[in-house]
Design an enzyme around this catalytic site. Structure first.
Site, mmCIF file in Angstrom:
data_model
loop_
_atom_site.group_PDB
_atom_site.id
_atom_site.type_symbol
_atom_site.label_atom_id
_atom_site.label_comp_id
_atom_site.label_asym_id
_atom_site.label_seq_id
_atom_site.Cartn_x
_atom_site.Cartn_y
_atom_site.Cartn_z
ATOM 1 N N SER A 178 -5.773 -2.120 14.279
ATOM 2 C CA SER A 178 -5.504 -2.170 12.833
ATOM 3 C C SER A 178 -4.122 -2.759 12.570
ATOM 4 C CB SER A 178 -5.592 -0.768 12.223
ATOM 5 O OG SER A 178 -5.216 -0.840 10.863
ATOM 6 N N HIS B 130 -8.804 -5.095 13.066
ATOM 7 C CA HIS B 130 -9.207 -4.298 11.903
ATOM 8 C C HIS B 130 -8.241 -4.632 10.761
ATOM 9 C CE1 HIS B 130 -11.049 -0.703 10.028
ATOM 10 N NE2 HIS B 130 -9.846 -0.426 9.576
ATOM 11 N N ASP C 284 -7.279 -3.842 6.942
ATOM 12 C CA ASP C 284 -7.404 -2.846 5.871
ATOM 13 C C ASP C 284 -7.017 -3.420 4.515
ATOM 14 O OD1 ASP C 284 -8.116 -0.350 7.208
ATOM 15 O OD2 ASP C 284 -6.168 -0.501 8.191
ATOM 16 N N MET D 175 -6.484 -2.552 0.630
ATOM 17 C CA MET D 175 -6.310 -1.415 -0.299
ATOM 18 C C MET D 175 -5.872 -1.948 -1.651
ATOM 19 S SD MET D 175 -4.101 1.049 2.165
ATOM 20 C CE MET D 175 -4.571 1.331 3.864
ATOM 21 N N HIS E 158 -12.019 -3.808 6.413
ATOM 22 C CA HIS E 158 -12.285 -2.473 5.851
ATOM 23 C C HIS E 158 -11.816 -2.470 4.400
ATOM 24 C CE1 HIS E 158 -11.140 2.112 6.075
ATOM 25 N NE2 HIS E 158 -12.126 1.879 5.223
ATOM 26 N N MET F 250 -11.053 -0.890 1.111
ATOM 27 C CA MET F 250 -10.802 0.374 0.408
ATOM 28 C C MET F 250 -10.472 -0.009 -1.026
ATOM 29 S SD MET F 250 -8.645 2.207 3.433
ATOM 30 C CE MET F 250 -8.325 0.646 4.229
ATOM 31 N N MET G 124 -14.329 7.928 8.407
ATOM 32 C CA MET G 124 -12.873 8.079 8.295
ATOM 33 C C MET G 124 -12.475 9.426 8.886
ATOM 34 S SD MET G 124 -11.522 5.360 6.961
ATOM 35 C CE MET G 124 -9.861 6.039 6.968
ATOM 36 N N ASP H 89 -11.834 5.916 12.352
ATOM 37 C CA ASP H 89 -10.623 5.243 11.857
ATOM 38 C C ASP H 89 -9.651 6.287 11.320
ATOM 39 O OD1 ASP H 89 -8.773 3.484 10.788
ATOM 40 O OD2 ASP H 89 -10.092 2.744 9.188
HETATM 41 C C1 DX5 Z 1 -6.161 4.074 6.869
HETATM 42 C C2 DX5 Z 1 -6.701 2.818 7.488
HETATM 43 C C3 DX5 Z 1 -6.609 2.772 8.960
HETATM 44 C C4 DX5 Z 1 -5.200 2.842 9.500
HETATM 45 C C5 DX5 Z 1 -5.264 3.659 10.743
HETATM 46 O O1 DX5 Z 1 -6.580 4.186 5.569
HETATM 47 O O2 DX5 Z 1 -8.050 2.627 7.144
HETATM 48 O O3 DX5 Z 1 -7.290 1.656 9.511
HETATM 49 O O4 DX5 Z 1 -4.629 1.590 9.796
HETATM 50 O O5 DX5 Z 1 -3.971 3.891 11.174
HETATM 51 P P1 DX5 Z 1 -3.633 4.884 12.346
HETATM 52 O O6 DX5 Z 1 -4.382 4.427 13.567
HETATM 53 O O7 DX5 Z 1 -2.151 4.753 12.476
HETATM 54 O O8 DX5 Z 1 -4.060 6.260 11.923
HETATM 55 ZN ZN ZN Z 2 -9.187 1.080 8.244
#
Ligand code: DX5
Ligand code: ZN
Length: 214
Positions: free
Chosen positions: A8, A32, A34, A36, A65, A67, A136, A174
């Protein structure tokens, strides 16, 4: 199923993203990514221009991913910018079936994500059409949080369902994945591990990735 390790880049050094991707390419399977929007989750990360840059730089599969609210609206943009897998949250989508169909129509692999307290029953009606379910293991929004052990029962329940129905759907976890929590998630049935702070914070990323996949 073989274990997939997905790095990620939320925890990567953004000023040196190219070399961070190169570091991950040496020892991880997927990137990965993310996204947001500050509405579905209480944080804003990065989006389409950064995905295009990542796509240009690496040949690794990119697992996006989302969000964000209304993921249906953004499927085309993320698919056209280089996503290989698109995960979206069942809590965010007004029409889950159409969103899956839209992802498939773009030749991208569809995945459905659930927050820690959303029951598996929410995704079961769609599971036949999915490449992967993302469970999650922290509340979405931030890297570096602690793994929630209460999600293990849900992973087990999902693995049991997939086995009983002879499906080939992957289970991704994740949040809070490290050398201690990865074995627990895998034992419960996860086969795809996302890790951000653990991998990018490691002095030796190769060794960290090896500990996740072993
Ligand atoms: C959180 C993300 C994750 C995040 C995980 O909302 O979806 O992908 O990057 O980070 P770690 O591995 O540090 O928990
Ligand atoms: Zn994620």
């Amino acid at each position: 199923m073989n274990t997939i390790v997905s790095a990620s880049i939320l925890s990567a050094d953004m000023c040196r993203l190219g070399s961070e991707l190169d570091r991950a390419a040496e020892c991880c399977d997927h990137i990965h990514f993310d996204v947001m929007d500050g509405v579905f989750v209480n944080n804003i990360s990065f989006g389409i221009p950064v995905l295009k840059a990542v796509r240009k730089h690496t040949s690794m599969p990119v697992d996006v991913h989302l969000m964000i609210t209304d993921p249906y609206r953004y499927v085309d943009a993320f698919a056209d910018s280089g996503a290989d897998i698109i995960s979206f949250h069942c809590e965010a989508a007004s029409d889950i079936r159409s969103t899956i169909e839209k992802i498939k129509a773009k030749n991208v692999l569809p995945a459905l994500a659930v927050k820690p307290d959303t029951p598996i029953s929410e995704i079961l009606p769609f599971i036949d059409d999915l490449y992967m379910v993302l469970v999650m293991t922290v509340e979405p929004g931030f890297g570096g949080q602690s793994f929630m052990h209460r999600t293990l029962d849900k992973i087990k329940e999902l693995r049991r369902y997939i086995t009983d129905h002879h499906l080939e759907v992957r289970i991704q976890v994740d949040g809070g994945i490290n050398e201690k929590t990865a074995p627990l998630a895998k034992k419960a049935g996860a086969d795809t591990l996302v890790a951000g702070s653990y991998l990018f914070g490691a002095e030796d990323m190769k060794e960290a990735a090896r500990l996740l996949s072993e």
